[in-house]
Design an enzyme around this catalytic site. Structure first.
Site, short mmCIF file in Angstrom:
data_model
loop_
_atom_site.label_atom_id
_atom_site.label_comp_id
_atom_site.label_asym_id
_atom_site.label_seq_id
_atom_site.Cartn_x
_atom_site.Cartn_y
_atom_site.Cartn_z
N LYS A 111 0.82 -1.21 0.00
CA LYS A 111 0.00 0.00 0.00
C LYS A 111 0.85 1.26 0.00
CE LYS A 111 -4.39 -1.61 1.89
NZ LYS A 111 -5.32 -1.55 3.00
N LYS A 194 -6.80 -10.93 -6.81
CA LYS A 194 -7.92 -11.05 -5.90
C LYS A 194 -9.09 -10.17 -6.37
CE LYS A 194 -8.74 -10.18 -1.15
NZ LYS A 194 -8.33 -9.67 0.13
N LYS A 197 -12.44 -4.28 -4.46
CA LYS A 197 -13.24 -3.09 -4.75
C LYS A 197 -12.40 -1.98 -5.37
CE LYS A 197 -13.71 -3.01 0.25
NZ LYS A 197 -14.72 -3.16 1.27
#
Ligand code: TRP
Length: 332
Positions: A111, A194, A197
């Protein structure tokens, strides 16, 4: 005593990965365990959020929990920021967490990316907040996806460090619960990623609010390969897209892969996709209908959260007092 804690971030559309990989399994856990299911809004703000959207998403996840069958009479449902023990315990536990442990977290590395120096402290200490979520309730079992296993191991290490410092076994070491049926639901566009969203393409995921037509279209467009479905597990090795569609099918039907392959092995994709579409619609449509009903009654949702907050407060504030006592923080 066994107690389960888990959470979902209110950061946008809930999709099949959230439902089949987490929420659906939680519904069955309620029968045999005391469960606490949280909407982790403090985790959400480790990444920039639009305030209105964050509030809306928090109610949406609450509605999704209820619509999926989480029973607020049995189970505690609340949003993380409404119970102060989470943030307080995070500070205390951060004093038992070596920076080196956090430096190893792969999610932070991903991230933060190349701009590590600009990453915010909250993103770095995210796993300490997660450990606090679990340990504030002395939870013994934590259902998580594969991607959160490292954070859970860290929570165990932090609990162990605390216990060792004070030579006690105050915190139980929380165990991961990984579900057989749906470990990881992958993107419909690329079976190696994966379902997420944050994927740019909405065709990569099925949201639990998608209508019939959209579900139909998304499955129709889902990536496949040139061969019919195999009858043996071994033959799925280099076929991530086929494996993923079969995984989704099995998760909805609560069937293991072997059984699924017996049923649909040999079929071509176009006929399998039809069966999968019907199955998905029959499972998702009732949930999205119920979700909409709940969302039309926001006062009810807030009432549920408020009741959950009170119960969560009661357990965690008691534990927090004991933790303070152990550390030597004077309680007036
Ligand atoms: N970090 C988890 C995720 O993104 C969510 C989460 C927060 C969680 N606190 C938790 C999961 C405690 C299990 C237990 O999926």
């Amino acid at each position: 005593m066994n107690r389960i804690f888990s959470g979902v971030q209110p950061t946008g559309n809930l999709h099949l990965g959230n439902y089949l990989g987490a929420i659906k399994n939680w519904v069955s856990l309620q029968k045999s365990f005391e469960c606490i299911f949280c909407i982790v809004d403090l985790h959400a703000i480790t990444i920039k959020q639009n305030p209105k959207e964050l509030e809306k998403n928090t109610l949406e996840v609450t509605a999704a929990y209820l619509a999926s069958g989480i029973d607020p009479e049995k189970t505690i449902i609340f949003n993380q920021s409404s119970v102060s023990a989470h943030a307080e315990l995070t500070w205390m536990l951060s004093c038992f967490t070596p920076i080196g442990w956090l430096n190893r977290m792969t999610q932070f590395k991903e991230k933060a990316g190349k701009k590590r120096e600009n990453a915010v402290l909250g993103l770095f200490s995210y796993p300490v907040l997660m450990a606090s979520d679990i340990l504030a309730y002395k939870a013994t079992h934590v259902p998580v996806g594969e991607d959160q296993k490292q954070h859970l191991e860290l929570a165990r290490d932090i609990a162990g460090a605390f216990n060792q410092t004070y030579n006690n076994d105050f915190f139980p070491l929380p165990e991961p619960q990984i579900f057989e049926e749906a470990k990881r639901i992958m993107s419909l566009r690329n079976g190696k990623n994966k379902m997420s969203k944050s994927d740019d393409s909405d065709y990569s995921r099925i949201n639990i609010t998608d209508n019939k037509d959209l579900i139909n279209l998304k499955i129709k467009k889902a990536k496949t390969d040139a061969y019919p479905l195999p009858s043996k597990k071994e033959d799925l090795k280099d076929r991530p897209e086929a494996a993923n569609l079969l995984e989704i099918y099995g998760a909805f039907k609560n069937e293991k892969l072997d059984k699924v392959l017996k049923e649909v092995g040999g079929k071509d994709f176009s006929s399998f996709k039809k069966i999968l579409t019907d199955l998905t619609i029959s499972k998702i449509e009732p949930i999205s209908k119920k979700m909409n009903d709940y969302l039309n009654n926001k006062d009810y949702l807030k009432k549920i959260l408020n009741k959950g907050k009170e119960k969560a407060d009661e357990i965690s504030s008691k534990n927090l007092s004991e933790i303070k006592k152990i550390i030597g923080l004077l309680i007036i």
